[in-house]
Write a protein that holds these residues in place. Sequence first.
Motif, PDB file in Angstrom:
ATOM      1  N   MET A 143       0.831  -1.201   0.000  1.00  0.00           N
ATOM      2  CA  MET A 143       0.000   0.000   0.000  1.00  0.00           C
ATOM      3  C   MET A 143       0.869   1.256   0.000  1.00  0.00           C
ATOM      4  N   ARG A 144       0.662   2.108  -0.989  1.00  0.00           N
ATOM      5  CA  ARG A 144       1.260   3.445  -1.026  1.00  0.00           C
ATOM      6  C   ARG A 144       0.208   4.430  -0.542  1.00  0.00           C
ATOM      7  N   GLU A 145       0.598   5.297   0.392  1.00  0.00           N
ATOM      8  CA  GLU A 145      -0.326   6.315   0.879  1.00  0.00           C
ATOM      9  C   GLU A 145       0.319   7.696   0.864  1.00  0.00           C
ATOM     10  N   ILE A 146      -0.506   8.684   0.628  1.00  0.00           N
ATOM     11  CA  ILE A 146      -0.133  10.087   0.802  1.00  0.00           C
ATOM     12  C   ILE A 146      -1.060  10.625   1.884  1.00  0.00           C
ATOM     13  N   VAL A 147      -0.479  11.090   2.975  1.00  0.00           N
ATOM     14  CA  VAL A 147      -1.222  11.421   4.193  1.00  0.00           C
ATOM     15  C   VAL A 147      -1.168  12.934   4.423  1.00  0.00           C
ATOM     16  N   PHE A 148      -2.292  13.499   4.817  1.00  0.00           N
ATOM     17  CA  PHE A 148      -2.396  14.938   5.042  1.00  0.00           C
ATOM     18  C   PHE A 148      -2.808  15.213   6.485  1.00  0.00           C
ATOM     19  N   LEU A 149      -2.133  16.180   7.103  1.00  0.00           N
ATOM     20  CA  LEU A 149      -2.450  16.609   8.460  1.00  0.00           C
ATOM     21  C   LEU A 149      -2.571  18.127   8.461  1.00  0.00           C
ATOM     22  N   GLY A 150      -3.593  18.653   9.141  1.00  0.00           N
ATOM     23  CA  GLY A 150      -3.758  20.100   9.195  1.00  0.00           C
ATOM     24  C   GLY A 150      -5.181  20.479   9.538  1.00  0.00           C
ATOM     25  N   SER A 151      -5.589  21.633   9.066  1.00  0.00           N
ATOM     26  CA  SER A 151      -6.956  22.090   9.312  1.00  0.00           C
ATOM     27  C   SER A 151      -7.926  21.297   8.441  1.00  0.00           C
ATOM     28  N   ARG A 152      -9.175  21.346   8.802  1.00  0.00           N
ATOM     29  CA  ARG A 152     -10.213  20.658   8.025  1.00  0.00           C
ATOM     30  C   ARG A 152     -10.168  21.090   6.558  1.00  0.00           C
ATOM     31  N   GLU A 153     -10.083  22.401   6.332  1.00  0.00           N
ATOM     32  CA  GLU A 153     -10.117  22.920   4.974  1.00  0.00           C
ATOM     33  C   GLU A 153      -8.895  22.463   4.171  1.00  0.00           C
ATOM     34  N   ALA A 154      -7.722  22.488   4.799  1.00  0.00           N
ATOM     35  CA  ALA A 154      -6.499  22.104   4.093  1.00  0.00           C
ATOM     36  C   ALA A 154      -6.539  20.632   3.684  1.00  0.00           C
ATOM     37  N   VAL A 155      -7.003  19.776   4.583  1.00  0.00           N
ATOM     38  CA  VAL A 155      -7.055  18.337   4.281  1.00  0.00           C
ATOM     39  C   VAL A 155      -8.092  18.054   3.203  1.00  0.00           C
ATOM     40  N   LEU A 156      -9.270  18.650   3.311  1.00  0.00           N
ATOM     41  CA  LEU A 156     -10.314  18.413   2.319  1.00  0.00           C
ATOM     42  C   LEU A 156      -9.903  18.927   0.941  1.00  0.00           C
ATOM     43  N   ASP A 157      -9.184  20.042   0.888  1.00  0.00           N
ATOM     44  CA  ASP A 157      -8.714  20.570  -0.397  1.00  0.00           C
ATOM     45  C   ASP A 157      -7.767  19.587  -1.078  1.00  0.00           C
ATOM     46  N   GLN A 158      -6.869  18.990  -0.293  1.00  0.00           N
ATOM     47  CA  GLN A 158      -5.935  18.018  -0.859  1.00  0.00           C
ATOM     48  C   GLN A 158      -6.684  16.801  -1.391  1.00  0.00           C
ATOM     49  N   LEU A 159      -7.625  16.290  -0.608  1.00  0.00           N
ATOM     50  CA  LEU A 159      -8.377  15.114  -1.039  1.00  0.00           C
ATOM     51  C   LEU A 159      -9.195  15.418  -2.289  1.00  0.00           C
ATOM     52  N   ALA A 160      -9.805  16.588  -2.335  1.00  0.00           N
ATOM     53  CA  ALA A 160     -10.609  16.960  -3.502  1.00  0.00           C
ATOM     54  C   ALA A 160      -9.760  17.035  -4.762  1.00  0.00           C
ATOM     55  N   ALA A 161      -8.509  17.474  -4.624  1.00  0.00           N
ATOM     56  CA  ALA A 161      -7.623  17.577  -5.785  1.00  0.00           C
ATOM     57  C   ALA A 161      -7.250  16.203  -6.325  1.00  0.00           C
ATOM     58  N   PHE A 162      -7.201  15.192  -5.457  1.00  0.00           N
ATOM     59  CA  PHE A 162      -6.796  13.860  -5.898  1.00  0.00           C
ATOM     60  C   PHE A 162      -7.919  13.098  -6.588  1.00  0.00           C
ATOM     61  N   ARG A 163      -9.158  13.407  -6.294  1.00  0.00           N
ATOM     62  CA  ARG A 163     -10.261  12.631  -6.861  1.00  0.00           C
ATOM     63  C   ARG A 163     -10.218  12.623  -8.390  1.00  0.00           C
ATOM     64  N   PRO A 164     -10.235  13.793  -9.064  1.00  0.00           N
ATOM     65  CA  PRO A 164     -10.178  13.766 -10.540  1.00  0.00           C
ATOM     66  C   PRO A 164      -8.824  13.302 -11.071  1.00  0.00           C
ATOM     67  N   LYS A 165      -7.763  13.549 -10.319  1.00  0.00           N
ATOM     68  CA  LYS A 165      -6.421  13.149 -10.758  1.00  0.00           C
ATOM     69  C   LYS A 165      -6.323  11.634 -10.914  1.00  0.00           C
ATOM     70  N   VAL A 166      -6.834  10.908  -9.924  1.00  0.00           N
ATOM     71  CA  VAL A 166      -6.783   9.446  -9.968  1.00  0.00           C
ATOM     72  C   VAL A 166      -7.672   8.917 -11.084  1.00  0.00           C
ATOM     73  N   VAL A 167      -8.873   9.466 -11.236  1.00  0.00           N
ATOM     74  CA  VAL A 167      -9.804   9.005 -12.271  1.00  0.00           C
ATOM     75  C   VAL A 167      -9.218   9.242 -13.659  1.00  0.00           C
ATOM     76  N   ARG A 168      -8.595  10.410 -13.885  1.00  0.00           N
ATOM     77  CA  ARG A 168      -7.992  10.698 -15.199  1.00  0.00           C
ATOM     78  C   ARG A 168      -6.845   9.754 -15.502  1.00  0.00           C
ATOM     79  N   PHE A 169      -5.989   9.498 -14.507  1.00  0.00           N
ATOM     80  CA  PHE A 169      -4.861   8.587 -14.695  1.00  0.00           C
ATOM     81  C   PHE A 169      -5.369   7.192 -15.050  1.00  0.00           C
ATOM     82  N   ALA A 170      -6.370   6.722 -14.328  1.00  0.00           N
ATOM     83  CA  ALA A 170      -6.926   5.393 -14.599  1.00  0.00           C
ATOM     84  C   ALA A 170      -7.511   5.324 -16.007  1.00  0.00           C
ATOM     85  N   ALA A 171      -8.192   6.391 -16.422  1.00  0.00           N
ATOM     86  CA  ALA A 171      -8.787   6.402 -17.766  1.00  0.00           C
ATOM     87  C   ALA A 171      -7.711   6.290 -18.840  1.00  0.00           C
TER      88      ALA A 171
END
Length: 273
Positions: A143-171
């Motif tokens: 398992m490879r993980e990228i982990v985020f620690l910080g404020s609610r907004e900072a963590v959610l922003d990082q996760l939101a950025a990865f959602r389309p990134k992973v889907v595009r790469f898979a496509a």
Amino acid sequence: MSDLYTARGGLVALGPELVRLMDLLDGRFQGWARDCGATAMAFPTVISTADLTSIDYFDNFPQLALMTAPLKLPAERPEAGAALPADRLGDSGYGLVSAACYNVYLHHRSATLAGPRSVTTVAKCFRNEDHYDGLRRLHGFTMREIVFLGSREAVLDQLAAFRPKVVRFAARLGLDLAVRPASDPFFEKGGGRALMAQLFPVKEEFVHGGNLAIGSLNFHRNFFGERCGISLADGGPACTGCVAFGLERWIAALLETHANIDDIFDRVAEAAS
């Protein structure tokens, strides 16, 4: 697929072609980690029983837990093919990791964060599953993980950025992933936390072929911040989240989608460039 890998009893041996493929995939994920400023770290394959207790592991994942234990001496040789009886084992002070991110939170215990922090790590993880299935479901996996620690907004922003990134790469690899909400056992089945989890999903899975989760986005709110005493500069508990990739499962999805291994290499090399 015996020329590419051998799986038996939930354990797999990868041949040289799939080792190379795993390296290519992980290289892409590590590139994403560098892009978001994540620090690369490595941790032990075991976590102490005390640390697992502190993050409610035995309450939330008792069915997955695999513990280590010393042999009681003098040791007797077990019969061929037989399991080692429990009465031959001593007390267990450590458990095998079942997710790469736990060590990151424990490493930051009692830390005060001056700002958002990102860490990436890879781990051999182990789970006591009810069944095993080739590369799809393994006793021991990577398992490879990228982990985020910080404020609610900072963590959610990082996760939101990865959602389309992973889907595009898979496509680009020819994989049509569905993004589906999933349950998170870190939140109780009853009470206010469960209601919040229903209203605001905290775990999403990237699903191939309708039933194979090859990655996930996880938002733990302040669960690990509270359990591990990780604080923000204002004194409040930090929020955490992670994006996780099951490397053998990515390989399984590619092998199920494309018949030619050379085609897979070409697609991954192009998509990762």
